[in-house]
Design a protein around this motif. Structure first.
Motif, mmCIF file in Angstrom:
data_model
loop_
_atom_site.group_PDB
_atom_site.id
_atom_site.type_symbol
_atom_site.label_atom_id
_atom_site.label_comp_id
_atom_site.label_asym_id
_atom_site.label_seq_id
_atom_site.Cartn_x
_atom_site.Cartn_y
_atom_site.Cartn_z
ATOM 1 N N UNK A 27 47.636 33.590 38.723
ATOM 2 C CA UNK A 27 47.465 34.774 37.880
ATOM 3 C C UNK A 27 46.341 34.594 36.864
ATOM 4 N N UNK A 28 45.403 33.697 37.180
ATOM 5 C CA UNK A 28 44.351 33.409 36.200
ATOM 6 C C UNK A 28 43.595 34.689 35.834
ATOM 7 N N UNK A 29 43.273 34.785 34.578
ATOM 8 C CA UNK A 29 42.545 35.902 33.991
ATOM 9 C C UNK A 29 43.360 37.203 33.930
ATOM 10 N N UNK A 30 44.534 37.218 34.537
ATOM 11 C CA UNK A 30 45.307 38.459 34.566
ATOM 12 C C UNK A 30 45.845 38.835 33.192
ATOM 13 N N UNK A 31 46.131 37.842 32.361
ATOM 14 C CA UNK A 31 46.754 38.127 31.070
ATOM 15 C C UNK A 31 45.769 38.014 29.904
ATOM 16 N N UNK A 32 44.484 37.960 30.243
ATOM 17 C CA UNK A 32 43.479 37.868 29.185
ATOM 18 C C UNK A 32 43.150 39.273 28.702
ATOM 19 N N UNK A 33 43.394 39.538 27.427
ATOM 20 C CA UNK A 33 43.143 40.846 26.845
ATOM 21 C C UNK A 33 41.653 41.000 26.587
ATOM 22 N N UNK A 34 41.082 42.098 27.120
ATOM 23 C CA UNK A 34 39.660 42.327 26.894
ATOM 24 C C UNK A 34 39.480 43.116 25.600
ATOM 25 N N UNK A 35 38.394 42.814 24.915
ATOM 26 C CA UNK A 35 38.072 43.617 23.735
ATOM 27 C C UNK A 35 37.026 44.636 24.144
ATOM 28 N N UNK A 62 46.078 42.543 40.021
ATOM 29 C CA UNK A 62 44.944 42.531 40.948
ATOM 30 C C UNK A 62 44.916 41.174 41.648
ATOM 31 N N UNK A 63 44.848 41.176 42.966
ATOM 32 C CA UNK A 63 44.944 39.918 43.711
ATOM 33 C C UNK A 63 43.684 39.085 43.510
ATOM 34 N N UNK A 64 43.872 37.839 43.072
ATOM 35 C CA UNK A 64 42.759 36.932 42.815
ATOM 36 C C UNK A 64 42.883 35.633 43.594
ATOM 37 N N UNK A 71 49.214 34.361 48.049
ATOM 38 C CA UNK A 71 49.514 35.715 48.503
ATOM 39 C C UNK A 71 51.006 35.998 48.429
ATOM 40 N N UNK A 72 51.831 35.095 48.920
ATOM 41 C CA UNK A 72 53.276 35.302 48.964
ATOM 42 C C UNK A 72 53.879 35.417 47.564
ATOM 43 N N UNK A 73 53.437 34.551 46.645
ATOM 44 C CA UNK A 73 53.936 34.592 45.264
ATOM 45 C C UNK A 73 53.533 35.912 44.606
ATOM 46 N N UNK A 74 52.271 36.280 44.775
ATOM 47 C CA UNK A 74 51.745 37.532 44.200
ATOM 48 C C UNK A 74 52.493 38.742 44.746
ATOM 49 N N UNK A 75 52.671 38.799 46.064
ATOM 50 C CA UNK A 75 53.273 39.965 46.682
ATOM 51 C C UNK A 75 54.722 40.167 46.244
ATOM 52 N N UNK A 348 40.706 43.674 52.576
ATOM 53 C CA UNK A 348 40.450 42.678 53.623
ATOM 54 C C UNK A 348 40.657 41.265 53.080
ATOM 55 N N UNK A 349 40.299 41.043 51.838
ATOM 56 C CA UNK A 349 40.495 39.733 51.221
ATOM 57 C C UNK A 349 41.980 39.392 51.123
ATOM 58 N N UNK A 350 42.794 40.393 50.820
ATOM 59 C CA UNK A 350 44.239 40.159 50.727
ATOM 60 C C UNK A 350 44.804 39.830 52.099
ATOM 61 N N UNK A 351 44.418 40.591 53.110
ATOM 62 C CA UNK A 351 44.898 40.328 54.467
ATOM 63 C C UNK A 351 44.401 38.980 54.987
ATOM 64 N N UNK A 352 43.207 38.589 54.587
ATOM 65 C CA UNK A 352 42.681 37.278 54.982
ATOM 66 C C UNK A 352 43.507 36.168 54.353
ATOM 67 N N UNK A 353 43.836 36.315 53.071
ATOM 68 C CA UNK A 353 44.676 35.323 52.402
ATOM 69 C C UNK A 353 46.060 35.265 53.053
ATOM 70 N N UNK A 354 46.547 36.406 53.548
ATOM 71 C CA UNK A 354 47.850 36.451 54.218
ATOM 72 C C UNK A 354 47.793 35.841 55.618
ATOM 73 N N UNK A 355 46.589 35.530 56.088
ATOM 74 C CA UNK A 355 46.424 34.904 57.403
ATOM 75 C C UNK A 355 46.319 35.878 58.555
ATOM 76 N N UNK A 356 46.160 37.197 58.245
ATOM 77 C CA UNK A 356 46.098 38.212 59.311
ATOM 78 C C UNK A 356 44.949 39.200 59.037
#
Length: 386
Positions: A27-35, A62-64, A71-75, A348-356
């Motif tokens: 979840x890197x960068x997901x919880x960083x508050x932007x100014x 957002x999937x990173x 992928x499995x943890x995120x989903x 496509x990046x998400x499906x690639x990470x999922x292996x399909x």
């Protein structure tokens, strides 16, 4: 004994550190508050203001990642959060012991199929009409296709029922008779009335002959933490419950496909209900910012705070590793193709990470805001479980 306790404690600390580090990486960068840019502007531009809001949205889910484990943890986490956001989790809690009720209204042989009208109570106070098409002379378990419709007065167009000859021509040229296509391909087809349309409009809208009550539905849903999209996804899930219990359905082949507003329901239903094996949204898949965030769209498209969670491609990614095909038109100005391509690149990046990586496709039709049966049926025939 002290030695055993010492090493056990050390191992526990090491495992905890690894899990925290792994979770942080996912979840890197997901919880960083932007100014936001704090420079004053001399004049007001609505589009620039909205773009600034979008640029600073948190996009927490957002999937990173890049690996199947990530992928499995995120989903798992995101699907639960999305269902909460849509109001589906609330429905699951309130109606945990609820059993759907159905009523058959009529049945007729239309030559190529048996066509029946039904009502299903998806909530105790919501009798939802639907048309059931059954292929003739077919035995054994059959694929099921559910076809949610888009915005229009006639809720039965997908089932090949038209209010005028002109509507028939337009519907068949635009290939919106999706349930007819399904039954002609040997599927059992269900063409439901979308919540907020037909019988489920407000009495005021019925009296004024307004074709849908989406705005009223949204406003009342907001007061109790629900959304029209969540309502419609819930209805799809209840139809699946009933179909699996009462019809000869092949549970490995449950397809959902609709155009425009039906594409919206299709995409979110596939993300939330893992029984759906193939999702084919037409004239909808895009970026939120480049479609409903850039031009007028019906109120039912909006989920409060959705960009704080992610973009449309992230929601579509919840369908993986199951099959997903977006149908988009070159000339569809409501859901621009360039934005759809941008969204598909992320998907496509998400499906690639999922292996399909080959389980998702983008079909581009030579037209505008309509259904594209060639893309839909090529994809279905390629991936239907035999």
């Amino acid at each position: 004994m002290k030695s055993i306790i010492y090493w056990s404690a050390l191992l526990t600390i090491a495992l905890f550190t690894f899990q925290c580090t792994n979770s942080k990486r996912i979840t890197q960068n997901n919880n960083i508050s932007k100014e936001r840019n704090l420079a004053y502007q001399d004049s007001f531009s609505a589009s620039a203001y909205y773009n600034d809001l979008y640029d600073n949205a948190e996009m927490k889910y957002a999937f990173k990642g890049s690996t199947q484990k990530e992928f499995e943890v995120w989903q798992k986490e995101f699907r639960n959060k999305l269902k909460e956001k849509l109001g589906i989790s609330q429905l699951e809690k309130q109606l945990s012991s609820f059993k759907v009720k159905v009523r058959k209204i009529d049945s007729e042989d239309i030559g190529y199929a048996i066509r029946e009208r039904w009502e299903i109570w998806t909530e105790p106070t919501v009798p939802l009409p639907f048309v059931l098409l059954l292929p003739k002379n077919k035995e054994g378990k059959l694929p099921l296709m559910i076809t949610p419709h888009g915005h229009g007065k006639n809720t039965e167009t997908y089932a090949g029922i038209y209010l005028s000859e002109q509507e028939r021509i337009e519907g068949e040229v635009g290939e919106r008779n999706v349930a007819v296509q399904a039954v002609q391909n040997g599927f059992i087809a269900i063409a439901p009335t979308s919540r907020g349309f037909g019988k489920t409009r407000t009495s005021e809208d019925k009296a004024k002959d307004i074709p849908y009550s989406c705005r009223t539905q949204l406003m009342h849903d907001l007061l109790v933490g629900r959304t029209p999209i969540g309502d419609r996804v819930w209805d799809i899930s209840k139809l699946i419950d009933w179909a699996l219990a009462e019809l000869p359905i092949d549970k490995s082949n449950i397809i959902v496909s609709g155009n425009s507003g039906g594409g919206t329901t299709t995409l979110f239903a596939g993300a939330c209900d893992t029984r759906i094996s193939i999702s084919i949204p037409s004239s909808y898949f895009c970026t939120f910012t480049g479609s409903i965030g850039s031009m007028y769209h019906c109120e039912c498209n909006y989920v409060p705070g959705i960009l704080e969670y992610g973009e449309m491609s992230d929601i579509a990614g919840l369908t993986a590793p199951r099959y997903f095909c977006a149908l988009n038109g070159k000339e569809d100005n409501m859901f621009p193709l360039e934005e759809a391509k941008k969204a598909f690149s992320n998907l496509k990046k998400i499906y690639t990470a999922a292996g399909v990586p080959d389980n998702c496709e983008l079909y581009v039709g030579n037209g505008g805001h309509r259904y594209y049966k060639e893309g839909a049926w090529n994809f279905i025939n390629k991936h239907l479980t035999k």
